[in-house]
Design an enzyme around this catalytic site. Sequence first.
Site, short mmCIF file in Angstrom:
data_model
loop_
_atom_site.label_atom_id
_atom_site.label_comp_id
_atom_site.label_asym_id
_atom_site.label_seq_id
_atom_site.Cartn_x
_atom_site.Cartn_y
_atom_site.Cartn_z
N HIS A 206 -44.77 -66.32 121.08
CA HIS A 206 -44.13 -67.57 121.52
C HIS A 206 -44.35 -67.65 123.06
O HIS A 206 -44.55 -66.51 123.67
CB HIS A 206 -42.56 -66.95 121.06
CG HIS A 206 -41.68 -68.47 121.39
ND1 HIS A 206 -41.21 -68.95 122.41
CD2 HIS A 206 -41.29 -69.32 120.44
CE1 HIS A 206 -40.55 -70.06 122.40
NE2 HIS A 206 -40.72 -70.16 120.80
N ASP B 245 -40.91 -69.21 112.51
CA ASP B 245 -41.54 -69.80 111.61
C ASP B 245 -42.31 -68.90 110.54
O ASP B 245 -42.88 -69.14 109.58
CB ASP B 245 -42.80 -70.75 112.22
CG ASP B 245 -42.23 -72.05 112.73
OD1 ASP B 245 -41.18 -72.70 112.01
OD2 ASP B 245 -42.90 -72.43 113.67
N1 CMC Z 1 -52.23 -64.75 117.21
C1 CMC Z 1 -53.25 -64.04 117.58
N2 CMC Z 1 -53.16 -64.22 118.84
C2 CMC Z 1 -52.24 -64.60 119.77
C3 CMC Z 1 -51.15 -65.18 118.92
C4 CMC Z 1 -51.09 -65.25 117.59
N3 CMC Z 1 -50.21 -65.92 116.99
N4 CMC Z 1 -50.34 -65.90 119.91
C5 CMC Z 1 -50.79 -65.44 121.23
N5 CMC Z 1 -51.90 -64.81 120.98
C6 CMC Z 1 -52.70 -64.15 122.19
C7 CMC Z 1 -53.53 -65.29 123.03
O1 CMC Z 1 -54.96 -65.51 122.19
C8 CMC Z 1 -53.68 -64.58 124.15
O2 CMC Z 1 -54.45 -63.46 123.98
P1 CMC Z 1 -55.34 -63.28 125.31
O3 CMC Z 1 -54.45 -62.68 126.68
O4 CMC Z 1 -56.47 -61.88 124.81
O5 CMC Z 1 -56.21 -64.53 125.77
C9 CMC Z 1 -52.15 -63.80 124.31
O6 CMC Z 1 -51.92 -63.73 122.91
C10 CMC Z 1 -51.28 -64.80 125.15
O7 CMC Z 1 -51.02 -66.00 124.20
P2 CMC Z 1 -51.07 -67.55 124.66
O8 CMC Z 1 -52.13 -68.26 124.19
O9 CMC Z 1 -51.16 -67.58 126.48
O10 CMC Z 1 -49.52 -67.67 124.64
P3 CMC Z 1 -48.92 -69.43 124.72
O11 CMC Z 1 -47.69 -69.16 125.28
O12 CMC Z 1 -49.77 -70.22 125.43
O13 CMC Z 1 -48.82 -69.62 123.03
C11 CMC Z 1 -48.08 -69.87 120.89
C12 CMC Z 1 -47.70 -69.48 122.35
C13 CMC Z 1 -46.70 -70.00 120.21
C14 CMC Z 1 -48.64 -71.35 120.99
C15 CMC Z 1 -49.04 -69.09 120.37
O14 CMC Z 1 -48.47 -67.78 120.43
C16 CMC Z 1 -49.24 -69.26 118.99
O15 CMC Z 1 -50.31 -70.08 118.71
N6 CMC Z 1 -48.90 -68.64 118.04
C17 CMC Z 1 -49.13 -69.22 116.49
C18 CMC Z 1 -48.52 -70.60 116.12
C19 CMC Z 1 -47.21 -70.46 116.05
O16 CMC Z 1 -46.42 -69.32 115.15
N7 CMC Z 1 -46.02 -71.31 116.63
C20 CMC Z 1 -44.64 -71.64 116.60
C21 CMC Z 1 -43.97 -71.12 117.60
S1 CMC Z 1 -42.04 -70.77 117.39
C22 CMC Z 1 -41.65 -72.41 116.82
C23 CMC Z 1 -41.89 -73.65 117.51
O17 CMC Z 1 -42.07 -73.56 118.82
O18 CMC Z 1 -42.16 -74.60 116.92
#
Ligand code: CMC
Length: 435
Positions: A311, A369
């Site tokens: 998140h 989720d």
């Molecule tokens: N699986 C694997 N790796 C992950 C995940 C994941 N679900 N989420 C983040 N990471 C990794 C990401 O690749 C990055 O790694 P590195 O530093 O090596 O490049 C690190 O963790 C930091 O992640 P980020 O992409 O900078 O985080 P963000 O704040 O941009 O993204 C997110 C947040 C929710 C989009 C992401 O965690 C994600 O895609 N999660 C899966 C989708 C999900 O469950 N979404 C629902 C969110 S809660 C309800 C809502 O908002 O609707």
Amino acid sequence: MSGTTPKTVTITLDGTNRKLTVPLMAGTAGADVFDIRKMYNALGVFTYDPGYGATASCESKITYIDGDVGVLQYRGYPIEQLADSSNFLEVCYLLLNGELPNAKQSAEFNKGVMHHTMLHEQIRQFYNGFRRDAHPMAVMCGVVGALSAFYHDSLDINDPESRRISAFRLIAKVPTIAAWAYKYTIGQPFMYPRNDLTYAENFLYMFNAVPTEDYKINPVLSRAMDLIMILHADHEQNASTSTVRLAGSTGANPFACIAAGIASLWGPAHGGANEAVLKMLSDIGHVDNIPEFLSDVKDKGNHTKLMGFGHRVYKNYDPRAKIIQQACHDVLKELGIKGDPLLDLAMELEKIALNDPYFVERKLYPNVDFYSGIILKAMGFPVSMFTALFAVSRTVGWISQWQELIEDPEQRIGRPRQIYTGAAERAYVAVDKRG
Ligand code: CMC
């Protein structure tokens, strides 16, 4: 952090004599922010923040999240207490008005919202224009946006009474729109709303009932529905809420703004994750396949994500995930489902991921989720309805945030800047002279 000595931040452009001192603003809770509005005029530079992860786009009194410890509050009330003791319409009142209602206010509000549950009869015609296999979110984007073509009397965004009626209309009509989207896909008659039921009961009724049989509401399921709605009601400046605010900042009408929010919610990184989690669990299939799946997730070239994990704000367990996980057990027990394989698989996946250095180091925990799809599936909702249910629940948050935006004298049209990295100015080349 309020009550502390006012602080400032000084920004110096190295190698120049340009310097700016700006105020540090403190909220009731959370990190201070510094006000960079004068920065371009003073220093000639902008800030760079893709995804706005370090930018406060507005002042808000609605929802507070402390992502480091996993706290979520609506108007100061912890989500755990609201989930335990409140109900969805009371939460709607709280989000919209800032305070919990007394008994009289609550009765008036409930009646006010439930009075608006019907759709203009002509809206029924829209459904026939969709393919039978249309995704409910596609239908919702279209039909919610179209409400602005029907309710002209509440489109004046500068009139508080118009805003109030539009809020009532949106909150009241989205369950009808979503339930009819489902009925359309399965070819059953649309069920008209029943205003004698609670908000959650009415939704379950419109979704499940048929005109030929009595429909008995299961109190455990309607309580679970109400709980899911409370947990999804608002979540401060997430992507869809920011979309609603951005659309609202142009003066667009509230129905158009909420349709924009629905479109933004649809993506798998946001509200579409609940659908993606279930697909992921079915693809994994068995606990024995978890290690291989997780090694795909950790392989950067693979683009596989552990859906329902991670998140932008929570760097700890999402408090909503904890509540939903417990509710999953209650609902499965009530339905007599022993040892649901998906729940067992999800719990094992969570356990393994939470002990894996990849997820530990990145502070990736289950979000709302991760478990919501399992409970919704057990309650009989098809996977395609999951995100639509999120949209139904989040409408109150969107409209509360939209209202706050309209009433905020500091708000201007949302218009970020960019760092341009394209071609420098060059002369047009006639087609016969191009290589
Ligand atoms: N699986 C694997 N790796 C992950 C995940 C994941 N679900 N989420 C983040 N990471 C990794 C990401 O690749 C990055 O790694 P590195 O530093 O090596 O490049 C690190 O963790 C930091 O992640 P980020 O992409 O900078 O985080 P963000 O704040 O941009 O993204 C997110 C947040 C929710 C989009 C992401 O965690 C994600 O895609 N999660 C899966 C989708 C999900 O469950 N979404 C629902 C969110 S809660 C309800 C809502 O908002 O609707």
